[in-house]
Write an enzyme that holds these catalytic residues in place. Structure first.
Site, PDB file in Angstrom:
ATOM      1  CD  GLU A 134      -2.589  -1.321   2.620  1.00  0.00           C
ATOM      2  OE1 GLU A 134      -3.387  -0.211   2.948  1.00  0.00           O
ATOM      3  OE2 GLU A 134      -4.063  -1.891   2.320  1.00  0.00           O
ATOM      4  CD  GLU A 148      -3.261  -5.971   4.044  1.00  0.00           C
ATOM      5  OE1 GLU A 148      -4.283  -4.844   4.281  1.00  0.00           O
ATOM      6  OE2 GLU A 148      -2.521  -5.193   3.927  1.00  0.00           O
TER       7      GLU A 148
HETATM    8  O1  IFM Z   1      -4.305  -2.494   9.082  1.00  0.00           O
HETATM    9  C1  IFM Z   1      -4.001  -2.655   7.607  1.00  0.00           C
HETATM   10  C2  IFM Z   1      -2.909  -2.834   6.921  1.00  0.00           C
HETATM   11  O2  IFM Z   1      -1.213  -2.739   7.816  1.00  0.00           O
HETATM   12  C3  IFM Z   1      -2.597  -2.668   5.740  1.00  0.00           C
HETATM   13  N1  IFM Z   1      -3.674  -2.497   5.176  1.00  0.00           N
HETATM   14  C4  IFM Z   1      -5.242  -2.115   5.323  1.00  0.00           C
HETATM   15  C5  IFM Z   1      -4.652  -2.797   7.411  1.00  0.00           C
HETATM   16  C6  IFM Z   1      -6.438  -2.329   7.984  1.00  0.00           C
HETATM   17  O3  IFM Z   1      -6.405  -1.050   8.177  1.00  0.00           O
END
Ligand code: IFM
Length: 485
Positions: free
Chosen positions: A182, A389
């Site tokens: 990200e 994710e």
């Molecule tokens: O916890 C975060 C993660 O570190 C990065 N993506 C989003 C998740 C939830 O906010």
């Protein structure tokens, strides 16, 4: 003769053979042990220890003590039947000053973790950067010339050197690598809105950070290719925004275009097309001198081919023009309150909830954004994909009998796995799903207030308890796909 329809033949949606059923975590969110084995502070140690930056003054000092309890955590994964685990490597643990030689003690932790995973038949997937820049690369302790963090070009080169060190140490046991997690958050929450470390709020620096993250990614891909066996797969994990205009009025379409440019195409165009798009350059020309920022050869470096694109997805992003937005519009976009925007060059944009069915983060639940984005990436770039994710925070409670019953989380995952299956049915080559997150953990500026784990952690005792969603996910893995909704 009886004709059996596919729906009757299988009560669940089968996923492709070899599909990775995983979970994901990140070093600073779970490891703790911040001063062990020569680890030095990262920008998140500094930020979390700065009063007012993180809810309740929480820090990652102990986090969930995964550094000491990783064998127990791997055992939990194995019991659940996970076939893959995506973790991140802590840069200040393995290269304490962000420069120079690796710390063997730091690397030993990841050698032991990956050995343990492999011994349990779990595929390790390593992410090199999940936001914990060594503080030395942001502000050097010797008082010498300012390092400057990601807005400084040198950081990209340091990142590639670090990537090579990790690849040389773990390349014999890790086959799937992600460079950045990200980068939008690193650049725009870290240097734009300032709600993430290092907490700076300059839109020009945020854009410089974005370019240097892109460059760091490309240089790291080169370094990884040089150090890893030919079979290694290299990826990047992007939190691409499923951008939707509130209406088809021209000003709302224009808002969507701007957010797509600075949220999505600022990464995908240089990485996969070797260019920054004209509209992005135009939108942000008053903030940064792109001709000075982007050196000759940078785009060739950034667009080195990769093997897999990781998509991190939580919710769609609905936008309109802010000029005439009604009182229902949000002035921020669910990424934390700040007087400073994380969207450089897009000041005239308002954000809206896609619907009222929200998680504890206030993020609307809408799995269609996941299938749409997977299919869009498949069509546009033709790359194998993984959902690196996806998951949800809910207010979990521990029952008197010790169980944690979280049907909303299981329902969220179920619906999103359905969206993955839809994308696969539509032709996307999706290779895996990494549930965020294995464990409750340090949720950045929200501290320990928000729980994303399928395994509950008691923050006083650090006892782990798989929630009912974990048992449900385990069942999905064992049958090779979720029940049809
Ligand atoms: O916890 C975060 C993660 O570190 C990065 N993506 C989003 C998740 C939830 O906010």
């Amino acid at each position: 003769m009886t004709v059996v329809s596919p729906d009757i033949r299988s009560a669940h949606r089968p996923f492709p053979p070899g599909f990775a059923w995983g979970a994901a975590t990140a070093a600073y969110q779970i490891e703790g042990a911040i001063a062990e084995g020569g680890r030095t502070p990262s920008i998140w140690d500094t930020f979390s220890h700065t009063p007012g930056k993180v809810a309740n003054g929480d820090t990652g000092d102990t986090a969930v003590d995964h550094f000491h309890r990783f064998r127990e955590d791997v055992r939990i994964m194995a019991d659940l039947g996970l076939t893959a685990y995506r973790f991140s490597v802590s840069w200040p643990r393995v290269q304490p000053t962000g420069r120079g030689p690796a710390s063997e003690r730091g690397l030993d932790f990841y050698r032991a973790l990956t050995d343990e995973l492999l011994a349990h038949g779990i595929t390790p997937v390593a992410t090199l950067y999940h936001w914990d820049l060594p503080q030395e690369l942001e502000t050097p302790s010797n008082g010498g010339s300012a390092a400057g963090g990601w807005p400084a070009r040198d950081t990209a080169y340091h990142f590639a050197e670090y990537a090579a060190l990790v690849a040389e140490a773990l390349g014999d046991r890790v086959g799937i690598w992600t460079t950045l997690n990200e980068p939008w958050c690193s650049a725009f929450l870290g240097y734009g809105s300032g709600v993430h470390a290092p907490g700076r709020t300059d839109p020009a620096d945020a854009l410089r950070a974005a370019h240097h993250l892109n460059l760091g990614h490309g240089l790291a891909v080169g370094a990884l290719r040089a150090a890893l066996p030919a079979s290694a797969q290299i990826a990047v994990s992007l939190n691409l925004h499923a951008v939707r205009p509130l209406s088809d009025r021209p000003q709302d379409l224009e808002a969507a275009r701007r957010i797509d440019a600075v949220g999505n195409r600022i990464w995908t165009s240089p990485m996969f097309k070797g260019r920054y798009d004209e509209d992005l350059l135009r939108d942000t020309a008053h903030l940064v001198d792109w001709d000075a920022l982007v050196h000759g050869g940078d785009l060739a470096e950034i667009s080195r081919p990769i093997d897999l694109l990781g998509l991190n997805y939580y919710n769609p992003t609905v936008v309109s023009s802010a000029t005439d937005a009604d009182g229902g519009a949000l002035r921020n976009d669910g990424h934390g309150a700040s007087a400073h925007s994380p969207w450089p060059g897009a000041d005239d944009v308002a954000f809206h909830l896609a619907n009222d069915d929200v998680t504890a983060m206030g993020w609307p639940i809408d799995p269609t954004g996941l299938s749409e984005t997977l299919l869009a990436m498949h069509r546009e770039f033709g790359l194998p994909l993984m959902v690196s994710e996806n998951g949800a925070s809910f207010e979990d409670t521990v029952s008197p009998d010790g169980t944690v019953h979280d049907p909303e989380r299981a329902a969220y995952i179920h619906r999103h796995l359905g969206a993955v299956a839809d994308a696969i049915d539509g032709g996307a080559d999706v290779r895996g799903y990494y549930l965020w997150s294995l464990l409750d953990n340090f949720e950045w500026a929200y501290g320990y207030e928000k729980r994303f784990g399928i395994v509950h952690v008691d923050y006083d005792t650090l006892v782990r308890t798989p929630k009912t969603s974990a048992h449900w996910y385990s069942g999905v893995i064992r049958q090779g796909g979720p029940d049809r909704a």
